[in-house]
Structure formats: C-alpha cells, structure tokens
Design an enzyme around this catalytic site. Structure first.
Site, mmCIF file in Angstrom:
data_model
loop_
_atom_site.group_PDB
_atom_site.id
_atom_site.type_symbol
_atom_site.label_atom_id
_atom_site.label_comp_id
_atom_site.label_asym_id
_atom_site.label_seq_id
_atom_site.Cartn_x
_atom_site.Cartn_y
_atom_site.Cartn_z
ATOM 1 N N GLU A 64 25.701 1.176 -14.607
ATOM 2 C CA GLU A 64 24.548 1.788 -13.644
ATOM 3 C C GLU A 64 24.755 2.669 -12.713
ATOM 4 O O GLU A 64 24.827 3.852 -12.681
ATOM 5 C CB GLU A 64 23.591 0.562 -12.478
ATOM 6 C CG GLU A 64 23.067 -0.616 -13.171
ATOM 7 C CD GLU A 64 24.269 -1.286 -14.612
ATOM 8 O OE1 GLU A 64 25.222 -1.445 -13.855
ATOM 9 O OE2 GLU A 64 22.974 -2.525 -14.423
ATOM 10 N N HIS A 133 18.847 -12.636 -9.444
ATOM 11 C CA HIS A 133 17.999 -11.675 -10.284
ATOM 12 C C HIS A 133 16.494 -11.565 -9.740
ATOM 13 O O HIS A 133 15.734 -11.436 -10.503
ATOM 14 C CB HIS A 133 17.786 -11.947 -11.941
ATOM 15 C CG HIS A 133 19.295 -11.531 -12.651
ATOM 16 N ND1 HIS A 133 20.045 -12.684 -12.739
ATOM 17 C CD2 HIS A 133 19.207 -10.420 -13.983
ATOM 18 C CE1 HIS A 133 21.302 -11.891 -13.716
ATOM 19 N NE2 HIS A 133 20.020 -10.879 -13.963
HETATM 20 C C1 LIG Z 1 24.760 -4.640 -13.663
HETATM 21 C C2 LIG Z 1 24.269 -5.638 -14.726
HETATM 22 N N1 LIG Z 1 23.569 -4.898 -15.541
HETATM 23 C C3 LIG Z 1 23.148 -5.313 -16.119
HETATM 24 C C4 LIG Z 1 22.779 -6.724 -16.192
HETATM 25 C C5 LIG Z 1 21.995 -7.010 -17.536
HETATM 26 N N2 LIG Z 1 22.931 -7.994 -18.141
HETATM 27 C C6 LIG Z 1 23.128 -9.291 -18.526
HETATM 28 S S1 LIG Z 1 23.997 -9.741 -19.514
HETATM 29 C C7 LIG Z 1 24.300 -7.860 -20.224
HETATM 30 C C8 LIG Z 1 24.850 -7.682 -20.830
HETATM 31 C C9 LIG Z 1 26.868 -8.927 -21.050
HETATM 32 O O1 LIG Z 1 26.917 -8.056 -22.285
HETATM 33 P P1 LIG Z 1 28.759 -8.465 -22.076
HETATM 34 O O2 LIG Z 1 29.431 -8.387 -21.028
HETATM 35 O O3 LIG Z 1 28.758 -7.760 -23.811
HETATM 36 O O4 LIG Z 1 28.239 -9.764 -22.281
HETATM 37 P P2 LIG Z 1 28.437 -11.082 -23.687
HETATM 38 O O5 LIG Z 1 26.350 -11.101 -23.314
HETATM 39 O O6 LIG Z 1 27.725 -10.634 -24.544
HETATM 40 O O7 LIG Z 1 28.865 -12.951 -23.606
HETATM 41 C C10 LIG Z 1 23.128 -6.869 -19.260
HETATM 42 C C11 LIG Z 1 23.314 -6.147 -19.441
HETATM 43 C C12 LIG Z 1 23.365 -7.644 -15.423
HETATM 44 N N3 LIG Z 1 23.541 -8.808 -15.486
HETATM 45 N N4 LIG Z 1 24.140 -7.125 -14.537
#
Ligand SMILES: Cc1ncc(C[n+]2csc(CCOP(=O)(O)OP(=O)(O)O)c2C)c(N)n1
Ligand SMILES: [Mg+2]
Lengths: 334, 325
Positions: A64, A133
């Site tokens: 972000e 959230h």
């Molecule tokens: C700062 C932030 N940006 C966006 C999100 C929305 N979000 C939640 S989980 C996620 C994906 C996370 O992917 P990863 O780190 O690869 O973990 P995985 O879900 O694959 O275990 C996103 C974009 C968030 N929670 N926090």
C-alpha cells in the site's frame, strides 16, 4: 436531477461511475489489490478490467505504501489516478503519502502542483470482521487540510460523488461503507454529478435535526420512522461530503428544530460529530432548545464477538431512546 | 542430506508426535470449516489446510518461553505453539473462554501464556513486531527465540524489507518463516514480483536464506532446528522459505478455483503433509493399529474442543469497554 433509472447496488453504482469517467477521460489509471481480473474484493471494479485491461487497471501485490505513493506521484505528474485501498484500514500503511504528500502538495507548491488522486477505501463494521478490518477513521482525513472527504450513503450518491471526485483537482478521500455494497437504490443511467458540499435532506421534520453519515443514515431514517409513530417529527440530514461541509443546510435545520442529534459510527471523542456540535453552538446558540447530543460508537476497538460489537455501535433502539431524552429537555432562558 | 537419512535420525516417538500435531491442525481446520459453513461461527476465517507441516515442523523446536508471531492464517500456528484447541475454537466462536475472551476472533487471537503473540489481520505487520520482540530478548539477555510466520504476500511490503534488515543488522534471535503458497488472495506470486525466490532475498540483507519443502514436517523441522539453534546461540536471524500450498480458498467463501487450475491443486495434494508424515511412520515400522489409536486420540481432542467451545458462555455486553487501556 432525474429520478429515472434502474435499481442497482452500491457496488455497481461505483463501477458505473468509473466506467463512464474512464471512457470520458482516458488518462485515468486505477491501482489496487484484486481490482483487475478479480473485479475487486467487494466487486467494486467488476467488469472494468475486461474493458480497460492491465494498462489502466493495475493490480499490485501487498504494498500500500508504494502503490499509494505511486498513485499520488502519477497524479502530480498529470495522470489522474484512483488508489483503491480496498479496506480503508489498509490506508494506514500509506498514511504518510496521503497526509504528507497528497494533502500538502497544492499548498506547498503555491498551487502549482495538484494531485488529482482519489483515495478509495471501505470503512466500518461488517459481519464481525474484528479490530483490524472495521475502522471508521474518516475523521482523521477531515482533520487534514488539503483533503476532501466524501462519504456516500446510497448507490445514487456514490455514483454522483465518485464522478465529481474524478473531475476534482483532488486529492479526494472517497470512503464507502463495507456493509452498503449490496444495498440498492434507483440510479440514473445517464451522467450526473453531485457537487461537493451539498447535503441531502433525507427526511423533513420539525422537532429535531438528526445528522448522520454513511451507514448511519439508514439507521437514522429507520429511527425517524419509529419516532414519527410516537409523534416526534425528525429531520434527517446526510452531509454526503464532510469536507467541504454544507454548513448552511445543517444550521438552517437546527435553527428550525432547535435540537440536534448526531449519529456516527466513529467514537465521539475528537470527532466529526463533535465538530457538528461545535457548529450548532457557534451558529445556532440562541435557537437551541436542548443540549446537542452525539450518539456514537463506544470508544473501543471493534470487538469480534457479535454481542460486544452490537453493544458498541449505535442501533435504532438506542437512537430512539436517546432522542426521547433529548426531546424531554426544555431549555430555560433567563 | 537426503530425506531418508533425516528420517532415520529422528526417533519414532518424535515422528509420532509430529504426525499427531499435523493431524490435529488438519482436523481442527476441517471442523472450523464445517462449523463456519453451517453458520455457527461469526466473522471471517482463513484456513491452514495443506500447510500444516510448516507450523508443526518449526514450532516443534520451540519452548513455551519462545515467541511466535503469526498471520491472518494463524489457527495452525497457535495450535502448534501449544495453545489448546478448545481455547482457539472458543475464540473463533466469540466466546468468553476464548484466548481473547471473544474480543479478537480468528485474526486477533493472543495467548502470551503459551508464547503465542498473536495472529494478525494486517499483512506484514507481524514482521517488525517479531523483530522488536527479538530485540527485547537480546537486551534482556534472555535465551528466547522469536519466530515470525508470514506469507509470500508479505514479502513485497515495506514492513518486510525494513524489519528484516533491522533483524539482520542487529543480529537478533529471530527466525523469519515465509510460507510461500504461491498466492496472495488471487494474486499469483509471479504476478506480484520478478524475483520469486524469497530465500534469495536474504542476500540483500546480508543474512542466511534457506528454501525447504514445506509439505514435509521432518524437512521443515531440520531446517528450522538449525535456524533456531543459530538464533539462540547469538548467530543472528535466518530467512526460511517453505514451499507450500493451501488446498482451500483464500478464506471461507472463496472457492479458490478462479485463479488456480484443478491440476495444480491435485498435484500439490499428492504431497499432502498428513499423508507424508503418516508414511514416514509406516516406513519406520510402526504398525497400523498404533496409528489408528493415534488418529482416535486426535479426533477425541477435536471433539472435546468443540464441546468446550460450544458450551462456553458469551461475553457479557456490559463488559464491552473493559481492557481498552
Ligand atoms: C496491509 C494489508 N493489505 C491487504 C490485506 C488484505 N489481505 C488479507 S490476506 C491477503 C493475502 C495474503 O497473502 P499471503 O501473505 O501470501 O498469505 P496467504 O493468505 O497466502 O497465507 C491480503 C491481500 C491485509 N490484510 N493487510
Ligand atoms: Mg500466500
């Protein structure tokens, strides 16, 4: 203003605003997470990628700070941008770019550089998402000189305000509410703009003025219906943009009714709700019949437990109960 | 080192313990999925199905005093660190007996009494926090080690870059464990970055980076053991990239099929951490009966957790303002 149109959702109204504006102005670039082929976590960009492709709808990883800064930089260099933080909560990752760079740039450059960027994010409680959230910190943006803040409460308002934001010299924080995305209203198919600083009288009344923003507008309207059955006539006003603010419409109403109640999903301390009470005192002191009141979320991080979160956030019942208290008050003028 | 050699070095007793833990994580998540789909649990849940060997392989090296920082996909990390299944489930249910008394839920559950410093709703945020906890251990001259789990999605955030660099330059007792399951929500890692080797990024910070098969609990255990020993011995941090995969959608509600092929999912399921751990036990000569007893014990543990959580009281509405400060 045409009342002709179709009934569509809040999410689709935002998509329609974007589609029309991106067709009209081919400089607009939209940046965010999951906003391309996926069509947005809240379906807030559904179908746009098909038409505008990767060049104009730019999906990013989770970055972000970098993405928001890039959107602001692009805007400073002449490309109108939208940065979609998806959850407003994630704008916090980028707050320095929003507050220090975007909001300050026009002033710091003596008006020579503008940042026509729309900072988009969805706030508020929905389905017990928990503290990380559910924030509603739009007050902070309103407290930052140089940022305009729009809080659309209906699909109609979202389309009109979004289109205005996309023609504004910016920056504009367009803050939606997560629990509104599936709500519906009549939205004209044609082009229309809702000017900033133009409040909407949601319901006319004479006994008290209720000001509410975003999702709280619906609660205020429902409470007003209950109150009407009990013989209390509430006027409900939605400012729609809180920067700039339609001070005239709000103070005219307070002068007429003599009573002000503000409903706000943010906590009351140092809030926009507090600002409205200050305005009532500054502009309508002589006409006030009762102490203006704030009905706000309790000052706690959003709890996960439904029992606790329901206790935290204003409800129709609480609004009705507190309005009765305000109505009982009689001001003695010596 | 070949897998066979590794397996021989580990006692059957330990193998059985790992297997049972991996199975506990799996059955726990499947139970959460069922309860969630039946509308019993509020909020949102991100399930750990398919990735269990990472949490178990790493946490099986830790002591209670060691600290773990986790993610939005953190139920498995909590269980692997020793938080009782009933306490985790009660939290997911918003009950007063949950680890945060119902205030937190899936993405905000904290159990410092077990060295579990929280799941997290903000991607990237735990990495600086874990780094700071390791700094604290160092300045307190405590032998604590800190482990930070995060996904492939977190490594493109500023938080990762800034925190890992600090951990390295300060030689902190922290182990950074990236669970690279190839996707962040629907975003394939290859779309998010040009350098898809997370382990290779360690070089940018002058620190050790290792890649490991995240589906094999023994392999993860070995790599994590070395890293944790190094950290405890003042040898500084390590970045471990665990290659893994989630079988389910990003969160309950996402079918997880729009952006991945069925073949890819099936391919990964062939490397199932539960099956692999079980096979190791069979290979070591354990008989099927003993394994079935183990299975029943784990099933019982999950049933008990459900009963505990279900019967637990809701928090009282009047308590909403407690614990703000
Ligand atoms: C700062 C932030 N940006 C966006 C999100 C929305 N979000 C939640 S989980 C996620 C994906 C996370 O992917 P990863 O780190 O690869 O973990 P995985 O879900 O694959 O275990 C996103 C974009 C968030 N929670 N926090
Ligand atoms: Mg991932």
């Amino acid at each position: 203003m045409s009342e002709q149109g179709r009934v569509i959702t809040y999410a689709d109204a935002g998509v329609e605003a974007l589609r029309e504006e991106m067709r009209r102005d081919d400089s607009i670039v939209y940046i965010g997470q999951g906003i391309g082929p996926r069509g947005g976590n809240f379906r807030q960009t559904r179908g746009l990628w098909k038409e505008f492709g990767d060049e104009r709808l730019r999906d990013t990883g989770i970055c972000e700070l970098g993405a928001t800064g890039a959107a602001i930089g692009a805007a400073m260099a002449g490309t109108r941008t939208v940065i979609d933080e998806v959850f407003l909560d994630f704008a916090l990752e980028a707050i320095t770019q929003i507050v220090q760079q975007a909001a300050n740039i026009s002033y710091m450059s003596n008006g020579k550089i503008k940042a026509p960027v729309v900072i988009r994010g969805a706030m508020g409680a929905v389905r017990n998402a928990g503290a990380h959230h559910s924030h509603t910190f739009y007050n902070w943006f309103a407290n930052t000189p140089g940022l305009k803040v729009a809080l659309p409460a209906t699909p109609y308002d979202l389309k009109g305000l979004f289109k205005t934001a996309l023609r504004d010299p910016g920056p504009v924080a367009l803050i939606e509410h997560k629990s509104l995305y599936n709500t519906k209203s009549v939205v004209p198919e044609e082009d229309y703009l809702i000017p900033f600083g133009d409040a909407r009288i949601v319901r006319e009344g004479k006994d008290l003025t209720i000001v509410a923003m975003s999702r709280m507008v619906d609660l205020a309207a429902k409470a007003a219906t209950v109150l009407a059955q009990e013989g209390i006539s509430a006027e409900v006003i939605d400012p729609r943009t809180i920067v700039p603010l339609d001070r005239t419409k709000i103070t005219n109403s307070i002068r007429k009714t003599g009573r002000l109640v503000v409903i706000d999903e943010s906590p009351s301390y140092c809030s926009f709700a507090g600002e409205l009470l200050a305005i009532a005192v500054e502009d309508c002191f002589d006409e006030l019949q009762a102490t203006p009141r704030r009905i706000c979320s309790l000052p706690v991080p959003n709890p996960f437990s439904p029992v606790l979160e329901n206790q935290m956030i204003p409800s129709v019942d609480r609004i009705v109960r507190e309005v009765h208290e305000v109505m009982k008050q009689v001001r003695r003028v010596s | 080192m070949s897998e066979r050699v590794l397996a021989e070095q580990i006692s059957q007793e330990l193998l059985l313990a790992y297997y049972k833990k991996v199975l506990e994580l799996r059955l726990f998540e499947l139970k959460v999925q069922e309860l969630y789909r039946n509308g019993r649990l509020p909020g949102f849940v991100h399930l750990y199905v398919g990735e269990e060997a990472v949490a178990v392989g790493v946490c099986s090296n830790l002591q209670t005093a060691d600290l773990v920082f986790s993610t939005h996909r953190g139920h498995g990390h909590a269980l692997a660190k020793g938080v009782p299944a009933g306490v985790v489930l009660a939290e997911l249910w918003g009950k007063a007996t949950g680890s945060s008394g119902g205030r937190g839920g899936s993405m905000h559950m904290y159990a410092p009494e077990y060295g579990f410093m929280g799941t997290n709703g903000i991607v990237g945020a735990p990495i600086p926090l874990a780094t700071g906890a390791a700094l604290s251990a160092k300045v307190r001259k405590h032998s604590q080690v800190v482990v930070c789990f995060f996904g492939d999605g977190a490594v493109n955030s500023g938080s990762f870059h800034e925190a890992v660099n600090l951990g390295s330059v300060w030689d902190l007792p922290v182990v950074y464990v990236c669970e690279n399951n190839l996707y962040a929500t629907e975003m394939a890692f290859v779309r998010a970055t040009k350098n898809t080797s997370v382990a290779s990024r360690a070089a940018a910070y002058g620190m050790l980076g290792v890649e490991v098969d995240g589906q094999d609990v023994v392999a993860v255990h070995e790599v994590a053991q070395a890293a944790i020993q190094r950290a405890r011995g003042d040898g500084g941090p390590t970045l471990i990239e665990c290659k893994t995969y989630r079988y389910v959608g990003h969160h309950e509600g996402d079918p997880g099929t729009d952006y991945r092929t069925r073949e890819e999912v099936q391919q990964w399921k062939k490397q199932d951490p539960v099956k692999l751990a079980r096979q190791r036990l069979l290979d070591s000569g354990m008989d099927e009966n003993k394994l079935q007893t183990a299975d029943q014990q784990v099933e019982q543990l999950i049933d008990d957790a459900v009963e505990f959580a279900e019967k637990s009281p809701e928090p009282s509405a009047a308590s909403v303002t407690e614990h703000v400060f």
